[in-house]
Structures are given as C-alpha cells and as structure tokens.
Design a protein around this motif. Structure first.
Motif, PDB file in Angstrom:
ATOM      1  N   PRO A  72       1.063  -0.915  -0.240  1.00 26.56           N
ATOM      2  CA  PRO A  72       0.386   0.376  -0.292  1.00 26.56           C
ATOM      3  C   PRO A  72       1.146   1.308  -0.032  1.00 26.56           C
ATOM      4  N   GLY A  73      -0.077   2.107  -0.311  1.00 24.77           N
ATOM      5  CA  GLY A  73       0.369   3.990  -0.460  1.00 24.77           C
ATOM      6  C   GLY A  73       0.263   4.379   0.582  1.00 24.77           C
ATOM      7  N   ARG A  74       0.910   5.985   0.515  1.00 24.37           N
ATOM      8  CA  ARG A  74       0.471   5.871   2.277  1.00 24.37           C
ATOM      9  C   ARG A  74      -0.702   5.931   3.142  1.00 24.37           C
ATOM     10  N   ASN A  75      -0.530   5.661   4.402  1.00 23.78           N
ATOM     11  CA  ASN A  75      -1.447   5.508   4.926  1.00 23.78           C
ATOM     12  C   ASN A  75      -1.533   6.018   6.133  1.00 23.78           C
ATOM     13  N   VAL A  76      -3.029   6.507   6.655  1.00 27.70           N
ATOM     14  CA  VAL A  76      -3.025   7.051   8.457  1.00 27.70           C
ATOM     15  C   VAL A  76      -3.715   7.213   8.469  1.00 27.70           C
ATOM     16  N   VAL A  77      -3.370   6.709  10.268  1.00 27.31           N
ATOM     17  CA  VAL A  77      -4.688   5.464  10.640  1.00 27.31           C
ATOM     18  C   VAL A  77      -5.153   6.177  11.452  1.00 27.31           C
ATOM     19  N   PHE A  78      -6.174   6.637  11.958  1.00 27.05           N
ATOM     20  CA  PHE A  78      -6.890   7.186  12.669  1.00 27.05           C
ATOM     21  C   PHE A  78      -7.486   6.128  14.593  1.00 27.05           C
ATOM     22  N   GLY A  79      -7.220   6.592  15.703  1.00 26.97           N
ATOM     23  CA  GLY A  79      -7.803   5.698  16.318  1.00 26.97           C
ATOM     24  C   GLY A  79      -7.920   5.981  17.613  1.00 26.97           C
ATOM     25  N   VAL A  80      -8.856   5.522  18.592  1.00 24.46           N
ATOM     26  CA  VAL A  80      -9.187   5.790  20.413  1.00 24.46           C
ATOM     27  C   VAL A  80      -8.993   3.823  20.359  1.00 24.46           C
ATOM     28  N   ARG A  81      -8.010   4.020  22.156  1.00 23.96           N
ATOM     29  CA  ARG A  81      -8.774   3.667  22.377  1.00 23.96           C
ATOM     30  C   ARG A  81      -8.970   3.376  23.744  1.00 23.96           C
ATOM     31  N   ALA A  82      -9.905   2.591  24.287  1.00 31.45           N
ATOM     32  CA  ALA A  82     -10.311   2.707  25.683  1.00 31.45           C
ATOM     33  C   ALA A  82     -10.126   1.688  26.335  1.00 31.45           C
ATOM     34  N   LYS A  83      -9.211   2.002  27.216  1.00 28.90           N
ATOM     35  CA  LYS A  83      -8.562   0.894  28.345  1.00 28.90           C
ATOM     36  C   LYS A  83      -9.277   0.647  29.902  1.00 28.90           C
ATOM     37  N   PHE A  84     -10.060   0.079  30.295  1.00 29.41           N
ATOM     38  CA  PHE A  84     -10.285  -0.066  32.026  1.00 29.41           C
ATOM     39  C   PHE A  84     -10.315  -0.749  31.928  1.00 29.41           C
TER      40      PHE A  84
END
Length: 666
Positions: free
Chosen positions: A654-666
């Motif tokens: 794959p070419g340029r890849n931007v990954v946006f994410g959020v993680r909730a840990k409890f």
C-alpha cells in the motif's frame, strides 16, 4: 491481565517455572516506565537475555503501533523477519529466509492448524488485533513444538483461557479508520471473574476496500498506472470466548472461537478466498502434582478449518483441515545433585487434510490422514560461569492418502547451547542444533491446479526427510541505557524441499498448453546463512529513545543457484519520545535491491525506503484510560515491492496510509 505463563516460553528452552505476571511489556508507574518480564524464565530474565534462542516479544504500545491486517504486515520490520505479502488479506511471516511449513504458527502455544504453510495466498487463521502479545522465536524450534519448525515459531497470545482471577472487570475497546483502503476496524477484549471462575471474551471486525498504490501496478509498465490495487479488499470477523476454574492448585479451562475471513487475491484472475475456522481448546496446570514435580500441564485443541478459492465468485478448489492436537508437559523440580532443572512431555496430532476440485477436475491434494506422536526432554543447568541447556525430541509422522501411497517418517532432533556472562552486563552465547522435518502432505501428494498461484502442483511421494544442522553465535550488552546485540547463524539442510517452477504449462484438467505453470516439488542440499545486529538507547525510560538495526540473509542450493523468494538486506533507524501522557515515534527502513534470484525467477526487486510515524495522547480518567492515536505508514508514498512476495511484479505494498484511532482501557 496477569499472565501465569507465556505459552511460547517453553520453546525458548529456559522456561520451566509456570508463574510470571505482566500487564504489558512496559507499564507506566509514577511517571517512569518499568520493563516487565514477559517470559517465564527460571532466572526471571527479560527478552534481551535470551541468547540461546534469540526472541522478540511484541506487546503493549509497540504491538498496537505495528498491528496490521495480517501477521506478516505486523511483523515484517522485526529483526530477521520479512513477509510473504500476498495482498492485504494473506501475508505470512518469513524468518531468516525460511518460509511455509518451516515456520510454525501457534495460537496460545497450540498449532493454528490452518493451511497457510501450504501456499502464500492462504491467510494465517489467527488475529493480531486482539492479541495481548506476539512472540517470535528465530532459529530451530524442534524440541518442544515440532521438528518441522526449523525456521522458527510465531505465537499469538490472546489468553482466551484465563490463568488468574481478575478482581474487577477489565478490558479494552479499540477502533481504527485507515485512509489507504477506507478501512474500518474495531476490536475488543473483556476479562472478569465470578468466584473462582475466570471469564474472557474477545472479538474483531475489519472491512477494507482495495488499497491505494503509489503509481504503477506492474513494474516498468506505464500502461498499468492506477490508483488502487484490484482485488486487495478484506472482510474479517473473529470472536472468542473462554473460561476457567482457578484455585491455589492451578487452573483448568476451555475456550471456543469462530473466524470468517473473505479477502481478495490481487492477480489478473481476480480470485477471492472465503476462509472459515472453528476452534476449541482445553488447558490446565496442576502445581506440585506429585513428589519431584513442580507442575503438570495438559493441553488439547480441535480445529475445523475450511476455505474455498473462488474464481469469478464460483468455488474452484475446496481446502479442508480437521485437526486434533494434545500435549502433556511435566516440569520437574531441580535435581540438586546434578544441578538439572527441566521439562519433559509428549505431543500428538491427528489431521485430515484435503484440497479438492470443486469443478470435477484433478484434485490439488487428495484426502490425507496424518498422525504424529512425539516425546521431548529439555534440561538446564549451570557449570561455573556458564549456563547450559540441552534437549532431545523423537517424533513419528505417518501420512496416509486415499491413494494408499502411505509414508512413515521417524524424526530425531537435538540441541545444546551455552551462555557465558563474561563480565557484568555482557554475554556471549552459542547453540548447535540438529533437526529433521517430514515432507508436508502437499509436497508428497499434490497433483492438480492451484488457482490463486496459477501453478499446477506436482508432488513426489518418494521425497526423503529434511535434515538441518544449525549453528548460532550471539554477543550482547544487556544493561545500561545503551544496549546492543549481534547474532550470526548458518543452517545446512540436506534434502531441502522446494517448489521448482518449470517451463511446462497445463490447463486446469492437466492437459498441456494452459495457463497453469507446472511446479514440481524437488530436493537438493541447501544453505542459509546470515547475521543480525541491533542497538537501542533508553528503550524503557522516559524522554528520548532510539534504535538502529541491520539484518542480512542468503539462501542457496548446491549446484542449483539461489533459493527462491529470499529477503533483501536491510538497515533501519528509529527515534522516539515518551512522556506519561504523550508518545511519538519516527522510524525508517531501507532495503537494498535484491538480485539474488532462483534459476526460475526472472525479475529483480528494486531498493526502497519505508518511513513510518506515530503519535498518541492518553487521557487518564478515574476508571478509564482513553488513548487517541495517529499512525502513518509509508509516509514517502514509495513503490515498495518485497523480494519475498510471489506477487512482487504485479502487486506493490500500500501507498501512504494514515490510521486514526481511539482506544479505551478499563
């Protein structure tokens, strides 16, 4: 979550105590990062101390930064590891130039029992997105997990069977959006307990479209310019549940999981693979069961695996593998008079495998029943400043196809190694190993077309067992802010089995002149040798940190040229900055052009530079940690083609890849 035992630890030959605790590979405590031991070494060693069998453990933030849509993508930039890269859906780790069935894939210490070792277009039936950690063992791993894994092991640890009681409900949920393929990924784990019963739940869902490529699809073909790589889409679902009874005497538990994976094969034919697997596991540990024993462990697993290779949506070949595996491991207490401490046990495996034509043509691989019985022994002792370990394994493999061309193989393996801490913070090590591998079912009995690879595979039922002789030398600095390690190895293999692509071609019915190139399984004497080096700065502390590395590997056949699909030489560097709430990193990998081709390979692989970056912020609430992160891969948008990929000429990464994410840990 507490880890009572990292399941691959036994294979590291130093692992004989069952209790070790970890929440992550690294944890934050009062503004400082402390390293947590994640392997059950009797000396409580960390990952960097395991000279005799050099290992890597991916966990915590490092794993989350690197996780991809396949295990190959997740691990491809680790020291000595590359990937087969058969599109986004199927990419298998290659360790020190060894691929296929020579690299054993495990989940929680038991075989994944998929068919990914048969061909590079088959995905590994284990998911990294829900893994607590992924363990890599580079080098011979014959003694405890099978003589066939002369290249190494990869173990995905998801702890579906709890080994410790959680005082309260814990877990994490993560969602990701990726730009290169319009990808959407959500995963989560949940752990808790009711009385003395520990419970676990995990799941993952991923959808991706065809991914974007930098420019040309086909090397040096201006007419192949396009925005996206056709048939590189994926759709995966995975759910698992487990429970165990836990008391002072140990634990006993069960788990079940279901996997579906539908992904494209980016060849001109536009094939897709529809993969399904049901898996059931049992695991138990009893502490101090008898006089002289520290623990007894019993494991068993049943896997029902199927996948269909679809041509224009119509099944062409149906693959099936039903497998039952069992293991018993007994760890004895130290024998003071001899200074010995170790483990011994037995392992069995019973499989029914086939790759049958769905259209009435020749079967790729006939229905074959295979049985394996094995016994193993590993011991560790100290003699002056030296730490020694040694082990033996005997294995009997029987393969019986419906054609009655039954083959039986008796396999013997052994290893001995020594570690010398010659001064404070510095160690040198050496291992010598001998391993034998039985030919795989497809290498013996193939006789039909394989649509995804466009080959007409022809096995040889008279193949002999492989015999591998390996030597490895290691040197490392293990203390202080600056640490480093160097490994050098050579593996000589008699009767090395490989698929030789011939000029002859056939149609799907085996008639001459079709689009399927003939692939004959042959044997020759092979040699694989290489070296790895890595230097790190402040890897477990706050503030700035860094890493530089290099690895090289070369495989060749006596009087027959280079081994196919050999990895390119690589160098790389990384810099990072870490604070209690903020974390950022930038890494660069340069791969040299690869022109060491097998006799039937026709194209070289150009050099490339891969640049990745990540930044994250963790917001700590009363009972919840929220982490917002952005990860960028292939920032330079380079045309990257891996020398280890069968599709290197027609399917760039794959070419340029931007990954946006959020993680909730409890």
């Amino acid at each position: 979550m507490k880890i009572e035992r990292t399941l691959l630890a036994s294979a590291l030959l130093l692992a004989f105590h069952p209790a070790v605790r970890a929440d992550d590979q690294e944890i934050i405590n009062d503004g400082k990062i402390q390293q947590v031991v994640v392997t059950a070494s009797p000396l409580r060693n960390g990952e960097g101390d395991q000279i005799l069998t050099p290992a890597k453990v991916l966990a915590g933030d490092e794993l989350r930064d690197k996780v991809g849509s396949s295990l190959g993508e997740t691990l491809q930039n680790e020291l000595g590891v590359s990937a087969s890269a058969f599109g986004a859906g199927a990419s298998r780790p290659i360790i020190r130039g060894m691929e296929g069935s020579r690299v054993k894939m495990l989940e929680n210490g038991m075989a994944t029992s998929d068919v990914s070792g048969l061909s590079n277009d088959h995905a590994v039936a284990s998911e990294g997105a829900i893994a607590r950690q992924i363990e890599i063992l580079r080098g011979p791993a014959a003694l405890l997990y099978g003589s066939g894994a002369i290249g190494g092991l990869v173990n995905v640890v998801n702890e579906r069977i709890p080994t410790a009681l959680e005082p309260k409900l814990t877990g994490q949920v993560e969602t990701r959006l990726s730009t290169v393929d319009n990808g959407k990924d959500m995963s989560g784990t949940l752990d808790g307990s009711i009385g003395k019963i520990g419970l676990h739940l995990d799941g993952n869902a991923r959808n991706t479209d065809d991914y974007q490529i930098p420019d040309l699809r086909v090397v040096n073909d201006p007419t192949s310019r396009m925005n996206r790589l056709p048939n590189s889409d994926t759709k995966e679902r995975n759910i698992g549940i487990g429970g165990s009874y836990i008391d002072d005497w140990g634990y006993a538990g069960l788990s079940a999981s279901h996997l579906t994976n539908f992904y494209g094969i980016p060849t001109d034919e536009g094939s897709h693979i529809d993969q399904r697997q049901n898996r059931y596991d049992f695991d138990s540990v009893v502490k101090n069961p008898l006089a002289g024993l520290e623990s007894a462990r019993v494991k068993a697993g049943y896997t029902d695996y199927h996948h269909a290779e679809l041509d224009d949506g119509v099944p062409a070949t149906l693959f099936s593998n039903k497998s039952f595996e069992s293991r018993v491991e007994l760890t004895h207490k130290p024998i003071t008079s001899l200074g010995l401490h170790g483990t011994f046990g037995v392992q069995t495996e019973n499989t029914h495998f086939s790759a049958l034509s769905a259209a009435g043509g020749p079967d790729t691989v006939p229905v074959t029943h295979s049985t394996t019985q094995a016994a193993f022994l590993v011991e560790e002792w100290s003699q002056g400043p030296l730490r020694w370990n040694a082990g033996l394994r005997y294995e009997n493999v029987d393969r019986k196809p419906v054609s009655n061309r039954e083959r039986t193989f008796d396999l013997g393996s052994g290893s001995i190694g020594a570690l010398w801490p010659f001064t404070k913070g510095y160690s040198a090590g050496a291992t010598v190993s001998y391993a034998q591998r039985a030919p795989a079912t497809e290498e013996l009995y193939s006789g039909g077309p394989h649509d995804a690879t466009l080959t007409f595979d022809v096995g040889d039922p008279n193949l002999q067992k492989e015999v591998s002789r390996n030597i490895e030398l290691s040197l490392q600095k293990t203390s202080g802010l600056l640490r480093w390690r160097v490994n050098a190895y050579r593996n000589n293999v008699n009767n090395f089995i490989y698929g030789h692509i011939m000029d002859a071609s056939f149609d799907e019915d085996g008639n001459p002149g079709g689009e399927f190139r003939q692939r004959l399984f042959q044997q020759a004497k092979a040699h694989v040798q290489g070296a790895e080096a890595e230097m790190t700065w402040n890897q477990i502390g706050m503030g700035w940190n860094g890493r530089v590395f290099a690895d090289t590997s070369r495989g060749y056949l006596d009087d027959a040229g280079n081994l196919p699909l050999q990895p390119a030489d690589r160098v790389g560097a990384a810099i990072g900055y870490r604070q209690p709430h903020w974390r950022a990193g930038l890494d660069w990998t340069h791969a040299r052009g690869q022109d060491r081709l097998a006799a039937f390979e026709t194209s070289t692989t150009p050099s490339y530079n891969q640049v990745n970056a990540n930044v994250s912020y963790t917001q700590r609430l009363e009972h919840l940690d929220l982490t917002y992160f952005v990860t960028a891969k292939n920032l330079l948008n380079e045309d990257i083609r891996l020398a280890t990929s069968l599709l290197k000429d027609i399917a760039p990464l794959p070419g340029r890849n931007v990954v946006f994410g959020v993680r909730a840990k409890f």
